[in-house]
Write a protein that holds these residues in place. Structure first.
Motif, PDB file in Angstrom:
ATOM      1  N   THR A 101      -5.544   1.021  -5.268  1.00  0.00           N
ATOM      2  CA  THR A 101      -4.658   1.354  -4.148  1.00  0.00           C
ATOM      3  C   THR A 101      -5.427   1.340  -2.832  1.00  0.00           C
ATOM      4  O   THR A 101      -4.946   0.825  -1.818  1.00  0.00           O
ATOM      5  CB  THR A 101      -4.025   2.739  -4.361  1.00  0.00           C
ATOM      6  OG1 THR A 101      -3.287   2.747  -5.581  1.00  0.00           O
ATOM      7  CG2 THR A 101      -3.105   3.098  -3.209  1.00  0.00           C
ATOM      8  N   LYS A 149       0.822  -1.205   0.000  1.00  0.00           N
ATOM      9  CA  LYS A 149       0.000   0.000   0.000  1.00  0.00           C
ATOM     10  C   LYS A 149       0.859   1.259   0.000  1.00  0.00           C
ATOM     11  O   LYS A 149       0.584   2.223  -0.724  1.00  0.00           O
ATOM     12  CB  LYS A 149      -0.941   0.014   1.205  1.00  0.00           C
ATOM     13  CG  LYS A 149      -2.029   1.090   1.116  1.00  0.00           C
ATOM     14  CD  LYS A 149      -2.985   1.027   2.300  1.00  0.00           C
ATOM     15  CE  LYS A 149      -4.137   1.995   2.115  1.00  0.00           C
ATOM     16  NZ  LYS A 149      -5.083   1.544   1.078  1.00  0.00           N
ATOM     17  N   GLU A 194      -3.729  -2.172   4.836  1.00  0.00           N
ATOM     18  CA  GLU A 194      -2.617  -1.385   5.387  1.00  0.00           C
ATOM     19  C   GLU A 194      -1.388  -2.243   5.672  1.00  0.00           C
ATOM     20  O   GLU A 194      -0.257  -1.779   5.539  1.00  0.00           O
ATOM     21  CB  GLU A 194      -3.068  -0.681   6.674  1.00  0.00           C
ATOM     22  CG  GLU A 194      -4.103   0.406   6.470  1.00  0.00           C
ATOM     23  CD  GLU A 194      -3.560   1.606   5.717  1.00  0.00           C
ATOM     24  OE1 GLU A 194      -2.328   1.791   5.719  1.00  0.00           O
ATOM     25  OE2 GLU A 194      -4.369   2.366   5.132  1.00  0.00           O
TER      26      GLU A 194
END
Length: 394
Positions: free
Chosen positions: A311, A285, A316
Protein backbone atom coordinates in the motif's frame (compact mmCIF):
# COMPACT_ATOMS: atom_id res chain seq x y z
CA UNK A 1 5.13 -6.37 -14.86
CA UNK A 2 6.87 -5.07 -11.76
CA UNK A 3 5.76 -6.34 -8.36
CA UNK A 4 3.83 -3.18 -7.61
CA UNK A 5 2.22 -3.23 -11.05
CA UNK A 6 1.13 -6.80 -10.47
CA UNK A 7 -0.46 -5.74 -7.19
CA UNK A 8 -2.30 -2.97 -9.01
CA UNK A 9 -3.40 -5.31 -11.78
CA UNK A 10 -4.74 -7.82 -9.29
CA UNK A 11 -6.50 -5.00 -7.48
CA UNK A 12 -8.12 -3.87 -10.71
CA UNK A 13 -9.36 -7.32 -11.65
CA UNK A 14 -10.58 -7.85 -8.10
CA UNK A 15 -12.31 -4.50 -8.29
CA UNK A 16 -14.13 -5.43 -11.47
CA UNK A 17 -15.02 -8.91 -10.23
CA UNK A 18 -16.24 -7.68 -6.87
CA UNK A 19 -17.91 -4.41 -7.76
CA UNK A 20 -18.82 -5.06 -11.37
CA UNK A 21 -19.39 -8.48 -12.88
CA UNK A 22 -20.38 -10.14 -9.63
CA UNK A 23 -23.00 -7.48 -9.08
CA UNK A 24 -22.06 -6.67 -5.50
CA UNK A 25 -22.09 -2.94 -6.10
CA UNK A 26 -25.01 -0.64 -6.18
CA UNK A 27 -28.01 -0.41 -3.95
CA UNK A 28 -31.68 0.09 -4.51
CA UNK A 29 -31.56 3.39 -2.64
CA UNK A 30 -30.30 6.78 -3.76
CA UNK A 31 -27.14 7.18 -5.83
CA UNK A 32 -23.71 7.25 -4.18
CA UNK A 33 -23.41 10.97 -4.78
CA UNK A 34 -26.68 11.59 -2.94
CA UNK A 35 -28.28 12.58 -6.21
CA UNK A 36 -31.64 11.03 -5.38
CA UNK A 37 -33.23 9.67 -8.55
CA UNK A 38 -31.32 6.86 -10.24
CA UNK A 39 -29.63 7.87 -13.47
CA UNK A 40 -29.17 11.57 -12.72
CA UNK A 41 -25.36 11.41 -12.88
CA UNK A 42 -22.89 9.10 -14.66
CA UNK A 43 -22.05 7.40 -11.36
CA UNK A 44 -25.73 6.89 -10.58
CA UNK A 45 -26.27 5.30 -13.97
CA UNK A 46 -23.37 2.90 -13.46
CA UNK A 47 -24.49 1.95 -9.95
CA UNK A 48 -28.04 1.46 -11.17
CA UNK A 49 -26.74 -0.88 -13.88
CA UNK A 50 -24.89 -2.89 -11.23
CA UNK A 51 -28.07 -3.05 -9.18
CA UNK A 52 -29.97 -4.30 -12.21
CA UNK A 53 -27.30 -6.94 -12.72
CA UNK A 54 -27.81 -8.27 -9.20
CA UNK A 55 -31.47 -8.83 -10.03
CA UNK A 56 -30.61 -11.24 -12.86
CA UNK A 57 -30.71 -14.99 -12.43
CA UNK A 58 -28.60 -15.79 -15.49
CA UNK A 59 -25.95 -13.98 -17.53
CA UNK A 60 -23.18 -14.65 -20.02
CA UNK A 61 -19.66 -13.22 -20.23
CA UNK A 62 -17.20 -13.44 -23.13
CA UNK A 63 -13.61 -12.51 -22.19
CA UNK A 64 -10.95 -11.80 -24.81
CA UNK A 65 -7.54 -10.17 -25.11
CA UNK A 66 -7.49 -7.20 -27.47
CA UNK A 67 -4.12 -6.44 -29.08
CA UNK A 68 -1.98 -7.14 -32.14
CA UNK A 69 1.50 -8.53 -32.70
CA UNK A 70 2.64 -5.05 -33.76
CA UNK A 71 1.29 -3.49 -30.56
CA UNK A 72 2.94 -6.17 -28.42
CA UNK A 73 6.27 -5.53 -30.13
CA UNK A 74 5.84 -1.78 -29.61
CA UNK A 75 5.08 -2.29 -25.92
CA UNK A 76 8.05 -4.61 -25.51
CA UNK A 77 10.41 -2.14 -27.19
CA UNK A 78 9.33 0.64 -24.82
CA UNK A 79 10.07 -1.28 -21.62
CA UNK A 80 13.41 -0.95 -19.77
CA UNK A 81 15.97 -3.47 -21.05
CA UNK A 82 17.18 -4.33 -17.57
CA UNK A 83 15.59 -7.76 -17.32
CA UNK A 84 12.54 -6.46 -15.51
CA UNK A 85 9.25 -8.31 -15.43
CA UNK A 86 7.67 -5.92 -17.94
CA UNK A 87 9.92 -7.03 -20.80
CA UNK A 88 7.97 -9.02 -23.38
CA UNK A 89 10.19 -11.52 -25.18
CA UNK A 90 9.71 -12.95 -28.67
CA UNK A 91 8.52 -16.14 -27.02
CA UNK A 92 5.98 -14.18 -24.96
CA UNK A 93 4.66 -12.51 -28.10
CA UNK A 94 4.25 -15.89 -29.78
CA UNK A 95 2.22 -17.11 -26.81
CA UNK A 96 0.17 -13.92 -26.84
CA UNK A 97 -0.61 -14.41 -30.53
CA UNK A 98 -2.30 -17.72 -29.78
CA UNK A 99 -4.36 -16.12 -27.03
CA UNK A 100 -5.37 -13.26 -29.35
CA UNK A 101 -7.30 -15.77 -31.44
CA UNK A 102 -9.18 -17.07 -28.45
CA UNK A 103 -11.84 -16.20 -25.93
CA UNK A 104 -13.30 -17.51 -22.71
CA UNK A 105 -17.07 -17.86 -22.65
CA UNK A 106 -18.70 -18.07 -19.21
CA UNK A 107 -22.39 -18.52 -18.46
CA UNK A 108 -23.65 -18.33 -14.90
CA UNK A 109 -27.06 -19.16 -13.45
CA UNK A 110 -28.26 -18.58 -9.89
CA UNK A 111 -30.03 -21.36 -7.98
CA UNK A 112 -33.73 -21.84 -8.77
CA UNK A 113 -35.82 -18.93 -7.56
CA UNK A 114 -32.80 -16.80 -6.69
CA UNK A 115 -30.91 -13.87 -8.18
CA UNK A 116 -27.20 -13.14 -8.24
CA UNK A 117 -27.69 -10.92 -5.20
CA UNK A 118 -29.11 -13.88 -3.28
CA UNK A 119 -26.36 -16.21 -4.47
CA UNK A 120 -23.54 -13.87 -3.51
CA UNK A 121 -24.56 -13.54 0.13
CA UNK A 122 -22.02 -15.30 2.30
CA UNK A 123 -23.67 -18.17 4.14
CA UNK A 124 -22.15 -19.91 7.13
CA UNK A 125 -21.83 -23.52 6.02
CA UNK A 126 -19.26 -24.31 8.68
CA UNK A 127 -15.55 -23.56 8.79
CA UNK A 128 -14.54 -27.22 8.91
CA UNK A 129 -14.45 -28.43 5.30
CA UNK A 130 -13.75 -31.99 6.41
CA UNK A 131 -17.12 -32.15 8.17
CA UNK A 132 -18.65 -30.71 5.00
CA UNK A 133 -17.07 -33.47 2.91
CA UNK A 134 -18.34 -36.10 5.31
CA UNK A 135 -21.90 -34.79 5.23
CA UNK A 136 -23.21 -35.25 1.64
CA UNK A 137 -26.48 -33.48 2.41
CA UNK A 138 -24.65 -30.42 3.68
CA UNK A 139 -22.19 -30.60 0.79
CA UNK A 140 -25.06 -30.76 -1.68
CA UNK A 141 -26.64 -27.67 -0.15
CA UNK A 142 -23.31 -25.84 -0.38
CA UNK A 143 -22.84 -26.83 -4.03
CA UNK A 144 -26.37 -25.83 -5.02
CA UNK A 145 -25.93 -22.47 -3.30
CA UNK A 146 -23.17 -21.72 -5.83
CA UNK A 147 -25.57 -21.97 -8.76
CA UNK A 148 -24.61 -23.39 -12.15
CA UNK A 149 -21.79 -22.44 -14.47
CA UNK A 150 -20.60 -23.27 -17.99
CA UNK A 151 -17.11 -22.33 -19.20
CA UNK A 152 -15.71 -22.77 -22.70
CA UNK A 153 -12.16 -22.01 -23.85
CA UNK A 154 -12.43 -21.17 -27.54
CA UNK A 155 -9.58 -20.77 -30.04
CA UNK A 156 -10.24 -19.56 -33.57
CA UNK A 157 -13.96 -20.24 -33.14
CA UNK A 158 -13.30 -23.85 -32.15
CA UNK A 159 -13.85 -25.02 -28.59
CA UNK A 160 -10.81 -26.51 -26.85
CA UNK A 161 -12.33 -27.25 -23.45
CA UNK A 162 -15.91 -27.12 -22.18
CA UNK A 163 -16.77 -27.38 -18.50
CA UNK A 164 -20.21 -27.36 -16.89
CA UNK A 165 -21.20 -27.70 -13.25
CA UNK A 166 -24.84 -27.99 -12.26
CA UNK A 167 -26.52 -29.43 -9.17
CA UNK A 168 -23.34 -31.05 -7.94
CA UNK A 169 -22.50 -32.75 -11.25
CA UNK A 170 -19.43 -31.75 -13.27
CA UNK A 171 -19.26 -32.23 -17.04
CA UNK A 172 -16.09 -31.98 -19.12
CA UNK A 173 -15.37 -32.14 -22.84
CA UNK A 174 -12.08 -31.40 -24.57
CA UNK A 175 -10.56 -31.46 -28.04
CA UNK A 176 -7.75 -33.77 -26.97
CA UNK A 177 -6.22 -34.00 -30.43
CA UNK A 178 -5.92 -30.24 -30.85
CA UNK A 179 -4.63 -29.75 -27.30
CA UNK A 180 -1.99 -32.45 -27.81
CA UNK A 181 -0.87 -30.83 -31.07
CA UNK A 182 -0.69 -27.34 -29.57
CA UNK A 183 1.31 -28.55 -26.59
CA UNK A 184 3.78 -30.42 -28.77
CA UNK A 185 2.74 -33.84 -27.51
CA UNK A 186 1.87 -35.04 -30.98
CA UNK A 187 -1.17 -37.31 -31.30
CA UNK A 188 -3.49 -38.94 -28.77
CA UNK A 189 -3.32 -42.25 -30.64
CA UNK A 190 -0.65 -43.59 -28.28
CA UNK A 191 -2.86 -42.93 -25.29
CA UNK A 192 -5.83 -44.52 -27.06
CA UNK A 193 -3.76 -47.64 -27.71
CA UNK A 194 -3.21 -48.08 -23.98
CA UNK A 195 -6.91 -48.06 -23.11
CA UNK A 196 -7.22 -51.81 -23.66
CA UNK A 197 -4.88 -52.37 -20.74
CA UNK A 198 -7.13 -50.50 -18.31
CA UNK A 199 -10.23 -51.78 -16.50
CA UNK A 200 -13.53 -50.77 -18.17
CA UNK A 201 -14.43 -48.39 -15.32
CA UNK A 202 -11.44 -46.28 -16.33
CA UNK A 203 -11.09 -47.10 -20.02
CA UNK A 204 -14.69 -46.24 -20.97
CA UNK A 205 -14.75 -42.62 -19.75
CA UNK A 206 -11.12 -42.18 -20.85
CA UNK A 207 -12.00 -43.24 -24.39
CA UNK A 208 -14.99 -40.89 -24.42
CA UNK A 209 -12.75 -38.03 -23.29
CA UNK A 210 -10.04 -38.77 -25.88
CA UNK A 211 -12.69 -38.97 -28.59
CA UNK A 212 -13.97 -35.49 -27.69
CA UNK A 213 -17.12 -36.61 -25.89
CA UNK A 214 -18.65 -35.42 -22.63
CA UNK A 215 -17.76 -37.17 -19.38
CA UNK A 216 -19.49 -36.47 -16.07
CA UNK A 217 -18.75 -36.83 -12.38
CA UNK A 218 -21.42 -36.60 -9.67
CA UNK A 219 -19.60 -34.94 -6.78
CA UNK A 220 -22.21 -35.73 -4.14
CA UNK A 221 -22.51 -39.39 -5.10
CA UNK A 222 -18.72 -39.58 -5.20
CA UNK A 223 -18.53 -38.18 -1.66
CA UNK A 224 -20.99 -40.81 -0.50
CA UNK A 225 -18.85 -43.55 -2.02
CA UNK A 226 -15.63 -42.14 -0.57
CA UNK A 227 -17.26 -41.98 2.86
CA UNK A 228 -18.55 -45.55 2.55
CA UNK A 229 -15.09 -46.76 1.55
CA UNK A 230 -13.49 -44.89 4.46
CA UNK A 231 -11.21 -42.88 2.16
CA UNK A 232 -12.11 -39.54 3.76
CA UNK A 233 -11.29 -40.93 7.20
CA UNK A 234 -7.66 -40.94 6.10
CA UNK A 235 -7.58 -37.23 5.27
CA UNK A 236 -5.73 -35.00 7.76
CA UNK A 237 -8.15 -32.43 9.11
CA UNK A 238 -5.68 -29.58 8.88
CA UNK A 239 -5.12 -30.22 5.17
CA UNK A 240 -8.72 -29.55 4.24
CA UNK A 241 -9.76 -26.90 6.73
CA UNK A 242 -9.80 -23.42 5.14
CA UNK A 243 -7.92 -20.66 6.92
CA UNK A 244 -10.08 -17.89 5.44
CA UNK A 245 -13.20 -16.86 7.31
CA UNK A 246 -16.02 -16.20 4.78
CA UNK A 247 -17.53 -13.58 7.07
CA UNK A 248 -14.28 -11.61 6.97
CA UNK A 249 -14.30 -11.92 3.19
CA UNK A 250 -17.78 -10.42 3.16
CA UNK A 251 -16.57 -7.56 5.36
CA UNK A 252 -13.73 -6.95 2.90
CA UNK A 253 -16.19 -6.92 -0.01
CA UNK A 254 -18.43 -4.47 1.83
CA UNK A 255 -15.49 -2.17 2.60
CA UNK A 256 -14.30 -2.30 -0.99
CA UNK A 257 -17.75 -1.54 -2.29
CA UNK A 258 -18.19 1.43 0.06
CA UNK A 259 -14.76 2.85 -0.77
CA UNK A 260 -15.26 2.55 -4.52
CA UNK A 261 -18.72 4.06 -4.42
CA UNK A 262 -17.41 6.98 -2.35
CA UNK A 263 -14.16 7.69 -4.19
CA UNK A 264 -14.51 6.47 -7.78
CA UNK A 265 -14.97 9.12 -10.45
CA UNK A 266 -17.29 8.26 -13.37
CA UNK A 267 -17.32 10.17 -16.65
CA UNK A 268 -19.09 9.54 -19.93
CA UNK A 269 -17.05 8.27 -22.89
CA UNK A 270 -17.91 7.19 -26.42
CA UNK A 271 -19.24 3.64 -26.20
CA UNK A 272 -19.52 3.16 -29.96
CA UNK A 273 -21.57 0.11 -30.90
CA UNK A 274 -21.16 -1.28 -27.37
CA UNK A 275 -23.75 1.09 -25.94
CA UNK A 276 -23.42 4.02 -23.53
CA UNK A 277 -19.83 4.29 -22.34
CA UNK A 278 -18.56 5.28 -18.89
CA UNK A 279 -15.01 5.50 -17.57
CA UNK A 280 -14.58 4.58 -13.91
CA UNK A 281 -11.40 6.01 -12.37
CA UNK A 282 -10.37 4.65 -9.00
CA UNK A 283 -7.68 6.16 -6.72
CA UNK A 284 -5.77 2.98 -5.89
CA UNK A 285 -3.89 4.21 -2.81
CA UNK A 286 -7.03 5.56 -1.19
CA UNK A 287 -8.96 2.36 -1.88
CA UNK A 288 -6.05 0.18 -0.72
CA UNK A 289 -5.81 2.13 2.54
CA UNK A 290 -9.56 1.80 3.10
CA UNK A 291 -9.51 -2.00 2.84
CA UNK A 292 -6.03 -2.65 4.25
CA UNK A 293 -7.16 -3.79 7.71
CA UNK A 294 -9.89 -6.00 6.27
CA UNK A 295 -7.37 -7.54 3.86
CA UNK A 296 -5.05 -8.37 6.77
CA UNK A 297 -7.98 -9.84 8.70
CA UNK A 298 -8.75 -12.16 5.79
CA UNK A 299 -5.22 -13.40 5.14
CA UNK A 300 -3.84 -13.26 8.68
CA UNK A 301 -1.59 -11.06 10.75
CA UNK A 302 1.51 -12.62 9.18
CA UNK A 303 0.66 -10.77 5.95
CA UNK A 304 0.32 -7.36 7.63
CA UNK A 305 3.83 -6.06 6.89
CA UNK A 306 3.68 -7.10 3.23
CA UNK A 307 0.23 -5.63 2.65
CA UNK A 308 1.15 -2.36 4.36
CA UNK A 309 4.38 -2.15 2.35
CA UNK A 310 2.50 -2.71 -0.92
CA UNK A 311 0.00 0.00 0.00
CA UNK A 312 2.83 2.39 0.88
CA UNK A 313 4.54 1.83 -2.49
CA UNK A 314 1.49 3.02 -4.44
CA UNK A 315 1.83 6.62 -5.59
CA UNK A 316 -0.58 9.19 -4.21
CA UNK A 317 -1.96 10.02 -7.66
CA UNK A 318 -1.99 6.52 -9.16
CA UNK A 319 -5.32 5.37 -10.52
CA UNK A 320 -6.88 2.41 -12.27
CA UNK A 321 -9.47 2.99 -14.97
CA UNK A 322 -12.10 0.61 -16.26
CA UNK A 323 -14.46 1.39 -19.13
CA UNK A 324 -18.02 0.12 -18.67
CA UNK A 325 -20.77 -0.13 -21.27
CA UNK A 326 -24.52 -0.04 -20.68
CA UNK A 327 -27.54 -0.88 -22.80
CA UNK A 328 -31.09 -0.34 -21.55
CA UNK A 329 -29.72 0.37 -18.06
CA UNK A 330 -27.95 -3.01 -17.96
CA UNK A 331 -24.26 -3.87 -18.05
CA UNK A 332 -23.29 -4.89 -21.58
CA UNK A 333 -19.49 -4.93 -21.37
CA UNK A 334 -16.27 -3.64 -19.92
CA UNK A 335 -12.72 -2.93 -21.03
CA UNK A 336 -9.62 -3.07 -18.82
CA UNK A 337 -6.56 -1.36 -20.30
CA UNK A 338 -3.52 -3.43 -19.26
CA UNK A 339 -1.06 -0.87 -20.61
CA UNK A 340 -1.75 1.33 -17.58
CA UNK A 341 -0.07 -1.28 -15.36
CA UNK A 342 3.21 -1.37 -17.29
CA UNK A 343 6.37 0.28 -16.03
CA UNK A 344 6.49 2.28 -19.28
CA UNK A 345 2.97 2.66 -20.69
CA UNK A 346 2.69 3.17 -24.47
CA UNK A 347 -0.11 5.54 -25.41
CA UNK A 348 -0.54 4.42 -29.03
CA UNK A 349 -0.56 0.67 -28.35
CA UNK A 350 -3.49 -1.53 -27.33
CA UNK A 351 -3.34 -4.33 -24.79
CA UNK A 352 -6.66 -4.79 -23.04
CA UNK A 353 -9.05 -7.37 -21.64
CA UNK A 354 -12.56 -6.99 -22.99
CA UNK A 355 -15.68 -8.57 -21.53
CA UNK A 356 -18.97 -8.70 -23.43
CA UNK A 357 -21.91 -9.21 -21.08
CA UNK A 358 -25.18 -10.84 -22.11
CA UNK A 359 -27.85 -10.13 -19.49
CA UNK A 360 -30.33 -12.26 -21.44
CA UNK A 361 -28.26 -15.45 -21.54
CA UNK A 362 -30.22 -18.70 -21.28
CA UNK A 363 -29.89 -20.68 -18.04
CA UNK A 364 -27.08 -23.22 -17.87
CA UNK A 365 -28.21 -26.72 -18.82
CA UNK A 366 -26.62 -30.12 -18.41
CA UNK A 367 -25.22 -31.54 -21.68
CA UNK A 368 -26.77 -34.72 -23.08
CA UNK A 369 -25.04 -38.02 -23.65
CA UNK A 370 -22.22 -37.72 -21.11
CA UNK A 371 -20.27 -40.83 -20.12
CA UNK A 372 -20.47 -41.23 -16.35
CA UNK A 373 -17.31 -41.64 -14.30
CA UNK A 374 -18.22 -44.37 -11.80
CA UNK A 375 -16.12 -43.66 -8.71
CA UNK A 376 -17.32 -46.76 -6.89
CA UNK A 377 -16.32 -49.02 -9.79
CA UNK A 378 -12.92 -47.33 -10.03
CA UNK A 379 -12.30 -47.73 -6.29
CA UNK A 380 -13.16 -51.41 -6.59
CA UNK A 381 -10.13 -51.81 -8.87
CA UNK A 382 -7.80 -50.31 -6.24
CA UNK A 383 -6.36 -52.46 -3.41
CA UNK A 384 -8.25 -51.90 -0.15
CA UNK A 385 -5.18 -50.78 1.84
CA UNK A 386 -4.03 -48.21 -0.73
CA UNK A 387 -5.38 -45.23 1.24
CA UNK A 388 -4.37 -46.51 4.66
CA UNK A 389 -2.05 -44.07 6.38
CA UNK A 390 -2.59 -41.45 3.71
CA UNK A 391 -3.23 -38.76 6.32
CA UNK A 392 0.03 -39.45 8.10
CA UNK A 393 1.95 -39.07 4.87
CA UNK A 394 0.64 -35.60 4.06
Amino acid sequence: MTTRSKVMAVAAFGLVATVGISGCAGSESDGADGAGAAGSTPKDKVLEAFTNHTKLSSAGYTLALNSTKADLQKISAAQPKTGGDDVITASDIKDFEQVLGGKLVVNQTAPDGQTFADMLKVSDLGADSLSLLKDPAKAQAAVKAQGSMAISAVLNDSSLVDFVTIDGVMYLRADAEKIATMSGLGSVSDAQALLGQLPPSIATPAKAALDGGWVSLDLIESLKVLNQQGVLDELPKEAVTPSIDPNRVQTLVDSLQAAVEADAQVTEVDGGDQGDGYRVTVPIKKIAAAVQDDLIAVFGQSTADGIKKSTGEIGENETVTVDLFLEDEKLSGLNIDLVQFLQKPVKDATLAVTVDIDPDAAPVKAPDGATVIDVKAILNTIPADTFAGMGAGL
